[in-house]
Design a protein around this motif. Structure first.
Motif, short mmCIF file in Angstrom:
data_model
loop_
_atom_site.label_atom_id
_atom_site.label_comp_id
_atom_site.label_asym_id
_atom_site.label_seq_id
_atom_site.Cartn_x
_atom_site.Cartn_y
_atom_site.Cartn_z
N LEU A 107 0.82 -1.22 0.00
CA LEU A 107 0.00 0.00 0.00
C LEU A 107 0.85 1.27 0.00
O LEU A 107 0.40 2.32 -0.44
N GLY A 108 2.08 1.18 0.44
CA GLY A 108 2.99 2.33 0.42
C GLY A 108 3.78 2.45 -0.88
O GLY A 108 4.52 3.41 -1.07
N ALA A 109 3.60 1.48 -1.76
CA ALA A 109 4.33 1.47 -3.03
C ALA A 109 3.75 2.50 -3.99
O ALA A 109 2.64 2.99 -3.81
N SER A 110 4.50 2.78 -5.04
CA SER A 110 4.07 3.74 -6.05
C SER A 110 2.86 3.22 -6.83
O SER A 110 2.55 2.03 -6.82
N ASP A 111 2.20 4.14 -7.50
CA ASP A 111 1.10 3.75 -8.39
C ASP A 111 1.61 2.75 -9.42
O ASP A 111 0.90 1.80 -9.77
N TRP A 112 2.83 2.96 -9.93
CA TRP A 112 3.40 2.05 -10.92
C TRP A 112 3.39 0.61 -10.42
O TRP A 112 2.94 -0.29 -11.11
N LEU A 113 3.89 0.40 -9.20
CA LEU A 113 3.96 -0.96 -8.68
C LEU A 113 2.58 -1.49 -8.33
O LEU A 113 2.26 -2.65 -8.62
N GLN A 114 1.75 -0.66 -7.73
CA GLN A 114 0.40 -1.14 -7.40
C GLN A 114 -0.34 -1.58 -8.65
O GLN A 114 -0.99 -2.64 -8.66
N LEU A 115 -0.23 -0.83 -9.72
CA LEU A 115 -0.91 -1.20 -10.96
C LEU A 115 -0.31 -2.48 -11.54
O LEU A 115 -1.03 -3.35 -12.02
N LYS A 116 1.01 -2.61 -11.46
CA LYS A 116 1.68 -3.83 -11.94
C LYS A 116 1.20 -5.03 -11.14
O LYS A 116 0.87 -6.08 -11.69
N ALA A 117 1.14 -4.91 -9.83
CA ALA A 117 0.69 -6.00 -8.96
C ALA A 117 -0.79 -6.30 -9.17
O ALA A 117 -1.22 -7.45 -9.05
N ALA A 118 -1.57 -5.27 -9.49
CA ALA A 118 -3.01 -5.46 -9.72
C ALA A 118 -3.29 -6.28 -10.97
O ALA A 118 -4.39 -6.80 -11.14
N GLY A 119 -2.31 -6.42 -11.82
CA GLY A 119 -2.47 -7.24 -13.01
C GLY A 119 -1.98 -8.66 -12.80
O GLY A 119 -1.97 -9.47 -13.72
N GLY A 120 -1.57 -8.97 -11.58
CA GLY A 120 -1.00 -10.28 -11.27
C GLY A 120 -2.02 -11.32 -10.89
O GLY A 120 -3.22 -11.17 -11.14
N ALA A 121 -1.53 -12.37 -10.23
CA ALA A 121 -2.40 -13.50 -9.91
C ALA A 121 -2.30 -13.90 -8.43
O ALA A 121 -2.69 -15.01 -8.07
N GLU A 131 -9.40 -3.41 -2.38
CA GLU A 131 -10.00 -2.68 -1.27
C GLU A 131 -9.32 -1.33 -1.01
O GLU A 131 -10.00 -0.35 -0.70
N SER A 132 -8.00 -1.29 -1.13
CA SER A 132 -7.27 -0.13 -0.64
C SER A 132 -6.23 0.44 -1.60
O SER A 132 -5.39 1.24 -1.19
N GLY A 133 -6.25 0.00 -2.86
CA GLY A 133 -5.30 0.55 -3.83
C GLY A 133 -5.43 2.06 -3.91
O GLY A 133 -6.50 2.61 -3.66
N ARG A 134 -4.34 2.72 -4.23
CA ARG A 134 -4.29 4.18 -4.17
C ARG A 134 -5.27 4.87 -5.12
O ARG A 134 -5.82 5.90 -4.78
N LYS A 136 -8.49 4.70 -8.26
CA LYS A 136 -9.64 3.94 -8.77
C LYS A 136 -9.19 2.95 -9.85
O LYS A 136 -9.67 1.81 -9.90
N ARG A 137 -8.27 3.38 -10.69
CA ARG A 137 -7.75 2.50 -11.75
C ARG A 137 -7.11 1.24 -11.15
O ARG A 137 -7.32 0.13 -11.64
N ILE A 138 -6.33 1.40 -10.10
CA ILE A 138 -5.68 0.26 -9.44
C ILE A 138 -6.73 -0.64 -8.81
O ILE A 138 -6.69 -1.87 -8.98
N ARG A 139 -7.68 -0.06 -8.08
CA ARG A 139 -8.73 -0.87 -7.44
C ARG A 139 -9.53 -1.64 -8.48
O ARG A 139 -9.81 -2.83 -8.30
N ASN A 140 -9.87 -0.99 -9.58
CA ASN A 140 -10.63 -1.67 -10.64
C ASN A 140 -9.82 -2.77 -11.30
O ASN A 140 -10.35 -3.86 -11.59
N ALA A 141 -8.55 -2.54 -11.56
CA ALA A 141 -7.69 -3.57 -12.16
C ALA A 141 -7.59 -4.77 -11.24
O ALA A 141 -7.64 -5.92 -11.70
N ALA A 142 -7.46 -4.53 -9.95
CA ALA A 142 -7.37 -5.64 -8.99
C ALA A 142 -8.68 -6.41 -8.95
O ALA A 142 -8.68 -7.65 -8.91
N ARG A 143 -9.80 -5.71 -8.96
CA ARG A 143 -11.12 -6.40 -8.96
C ARG A 143 -11.28 -7.24 -10.22
O ARG A 143 -11.77 -8.37 -10.18
N THR A 144 -10.87 -6.70 -11.35
CA THR A 144 -10.94 -7.44 -12.62
C THR A 144 -10.08 -8.70 -12.55
O THR A 144 -10.51 -9.79 -12.95
#
Length: 152
Positions: A107-121, A131-134, A136-144
């Protein structure tokens, strides 16, 4: 200084990228150091971050990661953005490989890393980011991604 193809730093940037792309493992640290000594620090950091991203994307799941990341960390001392990028690649690695990691680190990581992790498995990381990504784009990517895993 202007060249026929544009500003000199553009030509140096392109030349640095080519050199970094073809450098041997044995010469990589020295070349990164030479690039970072360029009189244009913005150009130098941009070339090195592209190199780090390219190499890290190939190496994060390989056994030689620790050795490479350590060598690169020594090469980029004094360049906070590059140090952080390497740290975030290391965090990405532990999350992606499902090694122990801490929620606060992600959660303290940059948007870059959060978005990268949100595309993972990694379902745990995806739940944290959904739930807590920085952003809306990150939260939506993680939900997807959770939906693709059938856990969302």
């Amino acid at each position: 200084m202007e060249t026929e193809d544009g500003p000199a730093e553009h030509a140096r940037f392109a030349a640095c990228l080519v050199e970094l792309e073809h450098v041997t493992d044995a010469d990589e640290s020295a070349l990164v150091g030479r690039v970072l000594a360029d009189p244009d620090p913005v150009m130098a950091r941009a070339a090195v971050v592209r190199h780090l991203d390219r190499r890290a994307a190939r190496l994060w799941c390989e056994p030689g990661w620790e050795e490479w990341a350590g060598a690169m960390a020594r090469s980029v001392i004094g360049h906070p953005f590059l140090v952080r990028r390497l740290q975030e690649w290391s965090l990405f690695r532990v999350v992606a490989l499902r090694l122990p990691w801490h929620r606060d680190d992600l959660l303290g990581a940059s948007d870059w890393l959060q978005l990268k992790a949100a595309g993972g498995a990694n379902p745990e990381a995806l739940q944290v980011l959904a739930e807590s990504g920085r952003t809306k784009r990150i939260r939506n990517a993680a939900r997807t991604a959770l939906g693709r895993l059938g856990t969302g």
